[in-house]
Design a protein around this motif. Structure first.
Motif, PDB file in Angstrom:
ATOM      1  N   SER A   1      34.609  49.234  42.879  1.00 49.45           N
ATOM      2  CA  SER A   1      35.819  49.150  42.135  1.00 49.45           C
ATOM      3  C   SER A   1      36.714  50.135  43.069  1.00 49.45           C
ATOM      4  O   SER A   1      36.243  51.362  43.383  1.00 49.45           O
ATOM      5  CB  SER A   1      35.852  49.402  40.618  1.00 49.45           C
ATOM      6  OG  SER A   1      35.002  50.649  40.439  1.00 49.45           O
ATOM      7  N   LEU A   2      37.943  49.791  43.151  1.00 49.18           N
ATOM      8  CA  LEU A   2      38.890  50.904  43.752  1.00 49.18           C
ATOM      9  C   LEU A   2      39.335  52.284  42.695  1.00 49.18           C
ATOM     10  O   LEU A   2      39.256  52.166  41.735  1.00 49.18           O
ATOM     11  CB  LEU A   2      40.257  50.200  43.598  1.00 49.18           C
ATOM     12  CG  LEU A   2      41.396  50.949  44.796  1.00 49.18           C
ATOM     13  CD1 LEU A   2      40.954  51.204  46.104  1.00 49.18           C
ATOM     14  CD2 LEU A   2      42.601  50.050  44.738  1.00 49.18           C
ATOM     15  N   THR A   3      38.899  53.219  43.566  1.00 47.99           N
ATOM     16  CA  THR A   3      39.271  54.568  42.754  1.00 47.99           C
ATOM     17  C   THR A   3      40.678  54.979  43.041  1.00 47.99           C
ATOM     18  O   THR A   3      41.555  53.992  43.298  1.00 47.99           O
ATOM     19  CB  THR A   3      38.463  55.702  43.585  1.00 47.99           C
ATOM     20  OG1 THR A   3      38.904  55.829  44.726  1.00 47.99           O
ATOM     21  CG2 THR A   3      36.892  55.373  43.442  1.00 47.99           C
ATOM     22  N   ASP A   4      41.041  56.029  42.609  1.00 41.32           N
ATOM     23  CA  ASP A   4      42.565  56.428  42.732  1.00 41.32           C
ATOM     24  C   ASP A   4      42.761  57.063  43.969  1.00 41.32           C
ATOM     25  O   ASP A   4      44.018  57.160  44.411  1.00 41.32           O
ATOM     26  CB  ASP A   4      42.950  57.657  41.601  1.00 41.32           C
ATOM     27  CG  ASP A   4      42.230  58.866  41.923  1.00 41.32           C
ATOM     28  OD1 ASP A   4      40.777  58.595  42.461  1.00 41.32           O
ATOM     29  OD2 ASP A   4      42.245  59.962  41.331  1.00 41.32           O
ATOM     30  N   SER A   5      41.868  56.786  45.114  1.00 40.87           N
ATOM     31  CA  SER A   5      41.969  57.182  46.576  1.00 40.87           C
ATOM     32  C   SER A   5      42.740  56.028  46.970  1.00 40.87           C
ATOM     33  O   SER A   5      43.000  54.979  46.693  1.00 40.87           O
ATOM     34  CB  SER A   5      40.574  57.289  47.336  1.00 40.87           C
ATOM     35  OG  SER A   5      39.916  58.360  46.741  1.00 40.87           O
ATOM     36  N   PRO A   6      43.224  56.155  48.266  1.00 35.46           N
ATOM     37  CA  PRO A   6      43.927  55.074  48.790  1.00 35.46           C
ATOM     38  C   PRO A   6      43.017  53.936  49.431  1.00 35.46           C
ATOM     39  O   PRO A   6      41.648  54.347  49.792  1.00 35.46           O
ATOM     40  CB  PRO A   6      44.915  55.792  50.256  1.00 35.46           C
ATOM     41  CG  PRO A   6      44.133  56.903  50.115  1.00 35.46           C
ATOM     42  CD  PRO A   6      43.559  57.443  49.032  1.00 35.46           C
ATOM     43  N   SER A   7      43.470  52.722  49.366  1.00 33.53           N
ATOM     44  CA  SER A   7      42.622  51.656  49.635  1.00 33.53           C
ATOM     45  C   SER A   7      42.742  51.540  50.994  1.00 33.53           C
ATOM     46  O   SER A   7      41.906  50.486  51.540  1.00 33.53           O
ATOM     47  CB  SER A   7      42.885  50.374  48.939  1.00 33.53           C
ATOM     48  OG  SER A   7      44.240  49.890  49.383  1.00 33.53           O
ATOM     49  N   GLY A   8      43.454  52.000  52.019  1.00 30.56           N
ATOM     50  CA  GLY A   8      43.514  51.903  53.332  1.00 30.56           C
ATOM     51  C   GLY A   8      43.831  53.135  54.111  1.00 30.56           C
ATOM     52  O   GLY A   8      44.722  53.977  53.504  1.00 30.56           O
TER      53      GLY A   8
END
Length: 130
Positions: free
Chosen positions: A72-79
């Motif tokens: 699951s995506l964290t609050d970090s950038p996804s790219g």
């Protein structure tokens, strides 16, 4: 043992849909034999016994949900740009290791499962691979 992030350039990791299992043709020989890739339940990493490389199961910027075997995506950038990915890898600490780095093409190729497609990888071990 070398620790590697499971993301390539990491610049194209925008994920909006749930991941599906790879489609596989069991008549074709696997390029990355399942016996060479071992899940370390304690660290939740994958160790390739043929190359002695350790891999994160989820890309940088994602957390592993072991109960659902999903990322699951964290609050970090996804790219990331290439430069951002290199810097983030150097500063990253996970599973008790702080020597993570981006893999090169040859190292990534050891994970390719050529009898599967969409994606051509073991999605049980690497659940967030498109």
């Amino acid at each position: 043992m070398k620790a590697l992030l499971t993301t390539t350039c990491a610049a194209t990791l925008s994920l909006t849909a749930p991941f599906a299992l790879a489609e596989c043709n069991v008549m074709l020989q696997m390029h990355a034999p399942a016996t060479a890739l071992n899940l370390d339940d304690m660290t939740q990493t994958v160790v390739d016994t043929s190359t002695s490389l350790m891999w994160m199961r989820c890309p940088l910027g994602y957390d592993l949900d072991t109960e659902n075997n999903a990322c699951s995506l964290t609050d970090s950038p996804s790219g990331f740009t290439w430069e951002q990915a290199l810097l983030n890898a150097r500063a990253f600490s996970y599973a008790g290791f702080d020597d993570w780095r981006l893999p090169n093409r040859k190292e990534l190729d050891t994970l390719v499962d050529r009898h599967c497609f969409e994606p051509a990888i073991n999605t049980h071990l690497f659940p967030a691979t498109e």
